[in-house]
Design an enzyme around this catalytic site. Structure first.
Site, PDB file in Angstrom:
ATOM      1  N   GLY A  22       0.880  -1.089   0.052  1.00 27.28           N
ATOM      2  CA  GLY A  22       0.091   0.019  -0.034  1.00 27.28           C
ATOM      3  C   GLY A  22       0.822   1.324  -0.139  1.00 27.28           C
ATOM      4  O   GLY A  22       1.824   1.481  -0.580  1.00 27.28           O
ATOM      5  N   SER A  23       0.349   2.355   0.607  1.00 25.83           N
ATOM      6  CA  SER A  23       0.964   3.347   0.645  1.00 25.83           C
ATOM      7  C   SER A  23       2.257   3.731   1.230  1.00 25.83           C
ATOM      8  O   SER A  23       2.936   4.906   0.856  1.00 25.83           O
ATOM      9  CB  SER A  23       0.071   4.641   1.122  1.00 25.83           C
ATOM     10  OG  SER A  23      -1.369   4.601   0.289  1.00 25.83           O
ATOM     11  N   THR A  24       2.757   2.936   1.849  1.00 23.92           N
ATOM     12  CA  THR A  24       4.147   2.762   2.189  1.00 23.92           C
ATOM     13  C   THR A  24       4.997   2.920   1.077  1.00 23.92           C
ATOM     14  O   THR A  24       6.068   3.474   1.268  1.00 23.92           O
ATOM     15  CB  THR A  24       4.536   1.725   3.203  1.00 23.92           C
ATOM     16  OG1 THR A  24       4.270   0.607   2.776  1.00 23.92           O
ATOM     17  CG2 THR A  24       3.851   1.990   4.560  1.00 23.92           C
ATOM     18  N   MET A  25       4.749   2.560   0.131  1.00 25.92           N
ATOM     19  CA  MET A  25       5.704   2.499  -1.173  1.00 25.92           C
ATOM     20  C   MET A  25       5.645   3.737  -1.737  1.00 25.92           C
ATOM     21  O   MET A  25       6.761   4.102  -2.670  1.00 25.92           O
ATOM     22  CB  MET A  25       4.795   1.505  -2.051  1.00 25.92           C
ATOM     23  CG  MET A  25       5.092   0.021  -1.890  1.00 25.92           C
ATOM     24  SD  MET A  25       6.928  -0.601  -1.366  1.00 25.92           S
ATOM     25  CE  MET A  25       7.624  -0.091  -3.048  1.00 25.92           C
ATOM     26  N   LYS A  26       4.796   4.852  -1.243  1.00 23.18           N
ATOM     27  CA  LYS A  26       4.938   6.217  -2.054  1.00 23.18           C
ATOM     28  C   LYS A  26       6.182   6.859  -1.645  1.00 23.18           C
ATOM     29  O   LYS A  26       6.586   7.673  -2.420  1.00 23.18           O
ATOM     30  CB  LYS A  26       3.540   7.055  -1.525  1.00 23.18           C
ATOM     31  CG  LYS A  26       2.313   6.366  -2.204  1.00 23.18           C
ATOM     32  CD  LYS A  26       1.256   7.291  -1.693  1.00 23.18           C
ATOM     33  CE  LYS A  26       0.097   6.737  -2.310  1.00 23.18           C
ATOM     34  NZ  LYS A  26      -1.466   7.054  -1.502  1.00 23.18           N
TER      35      LYS A  26
END
Length: 519
Positions: A230-234
């Site tokens: 999820g958004s931790t990859m951003k």
């Protein structure tokens, strides 16, 4: 552990065995022993009536059982000294340590991976017997014709800190229970060395009685279970954009007021927004924003940065069962795939990969080799092997790492998704993550999520990188609500334990100095 507190020890025990040919009344013996040892009398009777010369009756019997059997004064029963593995801290770090079977062989965790070192060399004892089965000569032989050693077993010193492990497990269990989640993971890493200070799993099990717990609770999910991050990859997408040289933190992108169509697929943001800078895209966690970023730089720079940070390959941690996750090469990405990967869907990672990649951002750009064993010592306690910190490669430039750290600090400020991770007295850099799970049909499940928070503190000179992952929470599912408070608790208690002083606010410092000047 790293402070030499015992996590797993061998204790002397006694096992009961029988020589069937020397037993006088096998049926009576089986009945008496079964009652004392709580064994099935029929199964025991079959054992004692076998044609074998030697059979085990009960391994590692209790002192009470041994005493009662001795009082029976039975012929053909032997009391054989042996060793049993004991875990004095019970459930603490159970999945990391693993456990051994009745024969002393490691079956899970560090016990399994370092079984040969911990168990030492297998030796055999040849006993010559007369016609009545009485031994009259013994000859010790080592395996593979090597010299017989008095004690070749070694000790393992972990990088795990027992106190930090306890802190992480407590905070994780609280989060899992509060949100009635299926399971959870938490990792604490030293970003400068790659040493794992804690690796927690929920639910726990007790390795002293591992057979009483379901098998799925034994595995170390933090290294074995892949999931969509999820958004931790951003934060890593932002790093790729900065590394490409075509973006700065202030480069702006139009976020389509919360709805963006790619072919037949529609990407949504939680809150509709218009123009956002790269920094704001990370702060507000805009899916559309990161898709626009990757559309501007192309998939190749993203793939290059992600692989540099270790995604798609095993970290080669000294523990069994590690997953490599899944990161397909960009030639296989569709436009939708590229967008999905930019915000952490359509790929999978391990918790260990995530925390290792974040450590590269925290330490200035170097991907460190994660490790869980600090040293190996001989039976006298002399260190014979030591694990030195090792840089795998320069993952991103120091400039990029510094900018991403500053961007991550804004996530914790007002309006950001990670305000619940803010610490009193310490600066924090972090990122929330909320990913839908895939069901058995291969489609995204509507009400199943993985909630996470990834960050480090203090933000400017990070001492610990912490990841908290909660699987299938109920009620709430956003990482900023479910996982961020657990991060906050782990970070605060760990920094206090490590005696890292909080920052003094400048205004308070000025008042203090002025007061001191006035006496």
């Amino acid at each position: 552990d790293r402070n030499h507190h015992e996590m797993a020890v061998s204790i002397g025990t006694t096992s009961l065995a029988a020589y069937p040919s020397r037993l006088e009344n096998k049926r009576s013996t089986a009945r008496k022993l079964a009652k004392i040892l709580d064994l099935n009398p029929r199964k025991l009777s079959r054992k004692l009536n076998s044609q074998r010369t030697f059979v085990w009756i009960k391994r590692h019997a209790s002192p009470k059982e041994l005493s009662e059997v001795k009082n029976l004064n039975l012929n053909g029963i032997d009391f054989i000294p042996s060793y049993s593995r004991f875990y004095p801290n019970k459930t603490l770090a159970a999945q990391v340590l693993g456990f051994t079977g009745t024969d002393g062989h490691g079956l899970e965790g560090v016990e399994y991976y370092y079984d040969k070192k911990l168990r030492g060399q297998d030796n055999s004892l040849v006993i010559l017997k007369d016609a009545l089965g009485r031994g009259f000569a013994k000859e010790a032989k080592a395996a593979k014709n090597s010299p017989v050693a008095v004690d070749q077993a070694q000790n393992i010193v972990l990088t795990i800190d027992r106190t930090i492990q306890f802190i992480a497990e407590n905070a994780l269990n609280e989060a899992v229970e509060k949100f009635s989640a299926e399971s959870g993971m938490a990792i604490v890493m030293d970003p400068q060395t790659g040493a794992l200070l804690a690796m927690a799993n929920a639910p726990l099990f007790n390795p002293n009685t591992f057979g009483r717990f379901p098998r799925e609770s034994w595995r170390n999910r933090a290294i074995t279970d892949p999931f969509e991050p999820g958004s931790t990859m951003k934060i890593f997408t932002a790093a790729a954009a900065l590394e490409s040289g075509t973006c700065t933190p202030s480069t702006i992108f139009f976020c389509e007021n919360g709805v963006y169509r790619i072919g037949r697929n529609v990407i949504h943001d939680t809150h509709p927004r218009g123009w956002l800078s790269l920094q704001q895209i990370v702060k507000f966690s805009s899916n559309i924003g990161v898709v626009k970023i990757i559309e501007s730089i192309g998939p190749d720079p993203l793939y290059h940065t992600l692989t540099n940070l270790g995604f798609g390959e095993k970290t080669r941690l000294d523990c069994p069962g590690e997953t490599s996750g899944v990161l397909m090469p960009p030639k296989r990405w569709t436009r939708v795939d590229t967008g999905a990967i930019s915000f952490g869907q359509g790929m999978s990672v391990s918790a260990l990969q995530l925390v290792t990649a974040a450590s590269a951002i925290a330490n200035g750009g170097n991907l460190m080799q994660p490790h869980i064993v600090a040293a190996v010592s001989d039976h006298n306690g002399r260190i014979i092997e030591r694990t030195e910190p090792r840089v795998v490669r320069a993952a991103v430039s120091a400039k990029t790492a510094g900018i991403v750290k500053r961007i991550m600090k804004t996530v914790i400020t007002e309006g950001g998704t990670g305000v619940n991770a803010a610490l009193d007295g310490y600066s924090v850099s972090g990122k929330t993550g909320t990913a839908q799970k895939i069901d058995s049909s291969g489609k995204y499940a509507r009400h199943k999520y993985v909630s996470s928070f990834l960050g480090f503190a203090p933000a400017d000179e990070p001492r610990v990188v912490i990841l908290v992952v909660v699987d299938e929470p109920e009620g709430e599912h956003y990482g900023g609500i479910v996982a961020a408070p657990a991060f906050k608790k782990i970070a605060h208690e760990t920094l206090n334990y490590l005696n890292i002083p909080p920052m003094l606010e400048k205004d308070k410092l000025r008042v203090s100095i002025a007061t001191e000047d006035k006496g």
